[in-house]
Design a protein around this motif. Structure first.
Motif, PDB file in Angstrom:
ATOM      1  N   GLU A 519       0.916  -1.298  -0.031  1.00  0.00           N
ATOM      2  CA  GLU A 519       0.078  -0.066   0.068  1.00  0.00           C
ATOM      3  C   GLU A 519       0.858   1.235  -0.091  1.00  0.00           C
ATOM      4  O   GLU A 519       0.460   2.173  -0.738  1.00  0.00           O
ATOM      5  CB  GLU A 519      -0.978   0.021   1.443  1.00  0.00           C
ATOM      6  CG  GLU A 519      -2.069  -1.154   1.090  1.00  0.00           C
ATOM      7  CD  GLU A 519      -3.065  -1.011   2.099  1.00  0.00           C
ATOM      8  OE1 GLU A 519      -2.645  -0.599   3.228  1.00  0.00           O
ATOM      9  OE2 GLU A 519      -4.062  -1.640   2.044  1.00  0.00           O
ATOM     10  N   LEU A 522       1.829   1.889  -3.538  1.00  0.00           N
ATOM     11  CA  LEU A 522       0.697   2.198  -4.340  1.00  0.00           C
ATOM     12  C   LEU A 522       0.341   3.789  -4.300  1.00  0.00           C
ATOM     13  O   LEU A 522      -0.262   4.106  -5.258  1.00  0.00           O
ATOM     14  CB  LEU A 522      -0.665   1.145  -3.754  1.00  0.00           C
ATOM     15  CG  LEU A 522      -0.589  -0.173  -4.421  1.00  0.00           C
ATOM     16  CD1 LEU A 522      -1.786  -0.918  -3.689  1.00  0.00           C
ATOM     17  CD2 LEU A 522      -0.976  -0.152  -5.909  1.00  0.00           C
ATOM     18  N   PRO A 526      -0.144   4.379  -8.341  1.00  0.00           N
ATOM     19  CA  PRO A 526      -1.693   3.694  -7.844  1.00  0.00           C
ATOM     20  C   PRO A 526      -2.211   2.822  -9.040  1.00  0.00           C
ATOM     21  O   PRO A 526      -3.241   2.014  -8.804  1.00  0.00           O
ATOM     22  CB  PRO A 526      -2.551   4.832  -7.649  1.00  0.00           C
ATOM     23  CG  PRO A 526      -1.632   6.066  -8.475  1.00  0.00           C
ATOM     24  CD  PRO A 526      -0.272   5.605  -8.289  1.00  0.00           C
ATOM     25  N   THR A 527      -1.721   2.762 -10.306  1.00  0.00           N
ATOM     26  CA  THR A 527      -2.297   2.232 -11.105  1.00  0.00           C
ATOM     27  C   THR A 527      -1.351   0.862 -11.841  1.00  0.00           C
ATOM     28  O   THR A 527      -1.542   0.514 -12.866  1.00  0.00           O
ATOM     29  CB  THR A 527      -2.809   2.969 -12.527  1.00  0.00           C
ATOM     30  OG1 THR A 527      -1.426   3.529 -12.887  1.00  0.00           O
ATOM     31  CG2 THR A 527      -3.605   4.088 -12.173  1.00  0.00           C
ATOM     32  N   PRO A 529      -0.653  -2.444 -12.239  1.00  0.00           N
ATOM     33  CA  PRO A 529      -1.419  -3.885 -12.046  1.00  0.00           C
ATOM     34  C   PRO A 529      -0.720  -4.790 -11.247  1.00  0.00           C
ATOM     35  O   PRO A 529      -1.586  -5.450 -10.291  1.00  0.00           O
ATOM     36  CB  PRO A 529      -1.597  -4.529 -13.382  1.00  0.00           C
ATOM     37  CG  PRO A 529      -0.737  -3.858 -14.220  1.00  0.00           C
ATOM     38  CD  PRO A 529      -0.448  -2.445 -13.485  1.00  0.00           C
ATOM     39  N   ARG A 532      -1.576  -4.162  -7.511  1.00  0.00           N
ATOM     40  CA  ARG A 532      -2.899  -4.398  -7.385  1.00  0.00           C
ATOM     41  C   ARG A 532      -3.010  -5.927  -7.071  1.00  0.00           C
ATOM     42  O   ARG A 532      -3.827  -6.143  -6.294  1.00  0.00           O
ATOM     43  CB  ARG A 532      -3.824  -3.738  -8.500  1.00  0.00           C
ATOM     44  CG  ARG A 532      -4.070  -2.132  -8.454  1.00  0.00           C
ATOM     45  CD  ARG A 532      -4.679  -1.643  -7.295  1.00  0.00           C
ATOM     46  NE  ARG A 532      -4.615  -0.101  -7.262  1.00  0.00           N
ATOM     47  CZ  ARG A 532      -5.014   0.660  -6.236  1.00  0.00           C
ATOM     48  NH1 ARG A 532      -5.432  -0.169  -5.294  1.00  0.00           N
ATOM     49  NH2 ARG A 532      -5.071   1.824  -6.232  1.00  0.00           N
ATOM     50  N   ARG A 535      -1.976  -6.558  -3.822  1.00  0.00           N
ATOM     51  CA  ARG A 535      -3.032  -6.449  -2.591  1.00  0.00           C
ATOM     52  C   ARG A 535      -3.865  -7.223  -2.646  1.00  0.00           C
ATOM     53  O   ARG A 535      -4.534  -7.780  -1.669  1.00  0.00           O
ATOM     54  CB  ARG A 535      -3.482  -4.926  -3.067  1.00  0.00           C
ATOM     55  CG  ARG A 535      -4.402  -4.419  -1.692  1.00  0.00           C
ATOM     56  CD  ARG A 535      -4.630  -2.909  -1.951  1.00  0.00           C
ATOM     57  NE  ARG A 535      -5.283  -2.350  -0.789  1.00  0.00           N
ATOM     58  CZ  ARG A 535      -6.541  -2.441  -0.453  1.00  0.00           C
ATOM     59  NH1 ARG A 535      -7.319  -2.774  -1.716  1.00  0.00           N
ATOM     60  NH2 ARG A 535      -7.364  -1.976   0.598  1.00  0.00           N
ATOM     61  N   ALA A 536      -4.570  -7.789  -3.735  1.00  0.00           N
ATOM     62  CA  ALA A 536      -5.588  -8.575  -3.982  1.00  0.00           C
ATOM     63  C   ALA A 536      -5.112  -9.809  -3.174  1.00  0.00           C
ATOM     64  O   ALA A 536      -5.914 -10.502  -2.538  1.00  0.00           O
ATOM     65  CB  ALA A 536      -6.240  -8.779  -5.343  1.00  0.00           C
ATOM     66  N   GLU A 551     -10.644  -5.578  -5.198  1.00  0.00           N
ATOM     67  CA  GLU A 551      -9.232  -5.311  -5.633  1.00  0.00           C
ATOM     68  C   GLU A 551      -9.089  -6.065  -7.183  1.00  0.00           C
ATOM     69  O   GLU A 551      -8.570  -5.498  -7.961  1.00  0.00           O
ATOM     70  CB  GLU A 551      -8.140  -5.569  -4.746  1.00  0.00           C
ATOM     71  CG  GLU A 551      -6.962  -5.137  -5.193  1.00  0.00           C
ATOM     72  CD  GLU A 551      -6.823  -3.683  -5.167  1.00  0.00           C
ATOM     73  OE1 GLU A 551      -6.390  -3.026  -6.180  1.00  0.00           O
ATOM     74  OE2 GLU A 551      -7.178  -2.811  -4.142  1.00  0.00           O
ATOM     75  N   ALA A 554     -10.335  -4.319 -10.371  1.00  0.00           N
ATOM     76  CA  ALA A 554      -9.421  -3.088 -10.781  1.00  0.00           C
ATOM     77  C   ALA A 554      -8.149  -3.792 -11.564  1.00  0.00           C
ATOM     78  O   ALA A 554      -7.669  -3.303 -12.543  1.00  0.00           O
ATOM     79  CB  ALA A 554      -8.748  -2.407  -9.722  1.00  0.00           C
ATOM     80  N   VAL A 555      -7.805  -4.957 -10.925  1.00  0.00           N
ATOM     81  CA  VAL A 555      -6.776  -5.700 -11.785  1.00  0.00           C
ATOM     82  C   VAL A 555      -6.995  -6.163 -13.110  1.00  0.00           C
ATOM     83  O   VAL A 555      -6.364  -5.778 -14.017  1.00  0.00           O
ATOM     84  CB  VAL A 555      -6.150  -6.818 -10.969  1.00  0.00           C
ATOM     85  CG1 VAL A 555      -5.243  -7.654 -12.005  1.00  0.00           C
ATOM     86  CG2 VAL A 555      -5.469  -6.540  -9.488  1.00  0.00           C
TER      87      VAL A 555
END
Length: 649
Positions: A519, A522, A526-527, A529, A532, A535-536, A551, A554-555
């Protein structure tokens, strides 16, 4: 700062070594002494390796304390320094061992290279074996003066102040003048790792190969002007990093410092700018620093090299390397590489780079022809056969991949080739014990490389040896592992190892720690992948399923621009597997295991991996997943659950 002298010692001797450092500094000598100069947050291992790679003199401090400790970080430093001497002429002074107590040379537990040079004894003449040796201040000061003279002159026979009279004839004589210091290298630990395109073949680029004909002619032609001091520094940087098959992050740290010196001396030498461009390209493609600014530096330095040296093959090669990775039209780079090979048919680095590009474009057969040509050049054989391994692995041709990577290891082992062998053994037949044995082939100086560490942890988990996985992970001081096949927090692997060992609370804490690291990144990217996806998956390990699925949306949106599905190690299927969602996992697994989908995926997912990797444990027993893993397939792509249907399709 990078010091001309590196002091290496056991922590018990810190007070005595402090006095030696003070005497050296009083004599005007730059010193690396970690008690004062290594601050919290530094990448300890990379910084230490960089200092040893760039220092002019290495001073191991030998004592009863070092004798008593059979393990210690100073022993790694000693091995790295001993390894560096293998590329030095016998006349080059580099090792200056000092003894601060009554430890005898013949009994000392030191590398063999240390025993081949004269030692200096700094103890007081009245030393009687006391626990804390008394240094002879006069001898220490004389030693400092001797070191200063070694750094400042090429005069032979600088007397050893601590040697017995009958040994002084053995004092070393420097043949060349080493630089007194190397400028501070402010290279940062990488923040963003490139995995998105052609992962397997982007990991190693042709930074090494046969010296091109122009360089060979320059070295061989006696009537040409001598190479300038600036060019000498640049060529030293190139040999330490770009041309070195087994180069490390620390090598690149030292190399960039040398290049900065070279450009300060001569900013009008196109060859130096070409080397600088290549360093900025390869430091990124090797996975040591993914800072996006490296791309722009590679481009601008290559263009400057072409302006200053329009006929230079190396300037053209530097530009072609940038074009290969960043020009949207691949034909531009192909034309540049072919021009180089027309002018110099044995330019192995151009062969290897062009082969990588052709493989990316799905022209693997053409790539293999070039790689086999390059493998006939002795200096390029290790890398050429490693790249053959990558092509075969990418296509799921495991027998040929194993043969190629074993040929690379037989030529010159590296952390990458040894990790590759472990990877193919796990992928082809789930042979975790064989993979672990293969990892022992890695050179001692590469054991802390990120790839070797995480592959070791992965192999130990597949072999159900979580404690050894944790032990391997301790070799990485950084909180983030940067590699083209795994990009994520070290604590991710620690969490998995703790979970495998039955320590649920320790695993939770590790996953929480990993999530904080992700995090934090990120906030800057932030974008991205891969972050992301990290994180997921971590949310899934922590049992926060609804957040993990959110999450994942978003991926999948971020990955939707890809022309082909992402490889399994950056695929949503990992998250569904951790969640135990067999229904959502099934369609992904069917696609990832299909032979037609393998080429271009990098490291392919295999049934053997699913059987041995604990990642898949929650879904392995599902009848539909069993059908896929057994090869009988699923009846019409498994129905997704109402939670996962919109994402899985």
């Amino acid at each position: 700062m990078s010091g001309a002298v590196f002091l290496s010692y056991a922590s018990q001797d810190a007070d005595a070594v402090q006095r030696i450092a003070e005497a050296l500094r009083a004599a005007g000598v730059d010193v690396w002494f970690d008690r004062n100069e290594l601050v919290g947050g530094d990448a300890w291992d990379a910084k230490i390796r960089g200092q040893i790679a760039g220092c002019a003199l290495f001073v191991p401090v030998i004592s009863s304390a070092t004798q008593a400790r059979l393990e210690g970080y100073f022993r790694l430093e000693w091995k790295i320094a001993a390894q560096r001497t293998q590329t030095m002429a016998d006349e080059r002074v580099f090792l200056l061992p000092v003894v601060i107590d009554g430890t005898r040379d013949a009994e000392a537990k030191v590398p063999a290279e240390f025993k081949a040079v004269q030692w200096t004894r700094l103890r007081s003449a009245s030393y009687g074996g006391q626990a804390r040796p008394e240094l002879d201040e006069k001898v220490v000061r004389a030693f400092a003066v001797r070191v200063s003279k070694l750094l400042d002159s090429a005069v032979a026979g600088v007397a050893d102040p601590g040697a017995d009279a009958n040994d002084r004839s053995k004092s070393l004589s420097p043949a060349t003048r080493p630089p007194k210091s190397i400028p501070t290298w402010t290279w940062l630990v990488p923040t963003i790792v490139g995995v998105a395109t052609s992962l397997a073949l982007a990991i190693w680029q042709p930074w090494r190969g046969s010296r091109d004909s122009a360089q060979a002619a320059r070295a061989a032609t006696a009537d040409r002007p001598a190479v300038s001091p600036a060019r000498q520094l640049a060529l030293r940087a190139q040999s330490l990093s770009i041309d070195k098959y087994n180069s490390t992050a620390a090598d690149y740290a030292a190399a960039e410092g040398l290049l900065k010196q070279a450009l300060e001396l001569d900013a009008n030498d196109g060859e130096i700018w070409a080397i600088s461009s290549l360093l900025n390209t390869t430091i990124r493609t090797r996975g040591f620093d993914y800072d996006r600014r490296r791309r722009e530096l590679a481009r601008s330095h290559a263009e400057r090299a072409r302006t200053l040296a329009p006929d230079s093959i190396e300037a053209l090669y530097a530009l072609a390397r940038w074009q290969r990775d960043d020009d949207p039209d691949p034909e531009v780079a192909i034309r540049s590489f072919r021009e180089i090979l027309q002018r110099d048919p044995v330019h192995s680095r151009a062969m290897l780079s062009l082969a990588t590009l052709l493989t990316r474009l799905g022209r693997s057969d053409e790539s293999l022809v070039l790689l086999k040509r390059a493998a006939e050049i002795p200096s390029a054989r290790a890398l050429a056969t490693f790249q053959q391994f990558l092509v075969y692995l990418d296509r799921g041709r495991f027998a040929e991949a194993e043969q190629a990577v074993r040929a690379s290891i037989a030529t010159e082992p590296s952390s990458n080739s040894v990790s590759g062998l472990a990877m193919v053994l796990l992928s082809s037949r789930g042979a975790a014990d064989e993979a672990i044995a293969a990892l022992d082939l890695a050179p001692a100086g590469t054991r802390n490389e990120h790839r070797l560490v995480w592959i070791s942890a992965f192999a130990f988990l597949c072999a159900n040896q979580p404690e050894r996985a944790l032990e391997a992970l301790r070799r990485v001081p950084a909180d983030f592992i940067e590699d083209n096949w795994f990009y994520g927090p070290r604590a991710y692997w620690e969490g998995r190892a703790n979970l495998a060992a039955g320590r649920a609370e320790a695993a939770r804490l590790s996953f929480e720690s990993a999530l904080q690291v992700v995090e934090g990144r990120l906030k800057v990217e932030p974008t991205e992948p891969r972050l992301r996806l990290n994180r997921a998956e971590l949310l899934a390990w922590l049992g926060r399923g609804a957040e993990a699925r959110s999450e994942l949306r978003a991926v999948i949106e971020l990955q939707s621009a890809r022309s082909s599905p992402p490889p399994w190690f950056v695929s949503p299927v990992k998250v569904y597997a951790v969640l135990g969602d067999a229904a959502a996992s099934g369609p992904y697994l069917e696609q990832l295991l299909a032979p037609a989908e393998r080429e271009g995926a990098g490291w392919p997912l295999t049934r053997a991996l699913i059987r041995v990797d604990p990642l898949w444990a929650k879904i392995r027993s599902d009848p539909g997943i069993q059908a896929i893993v057994d090869g009988s397939g699923m009846a019409s792509a498994m129905e997704a659950t109402d939670q996962g249907a919109g994402i899985a399709k």
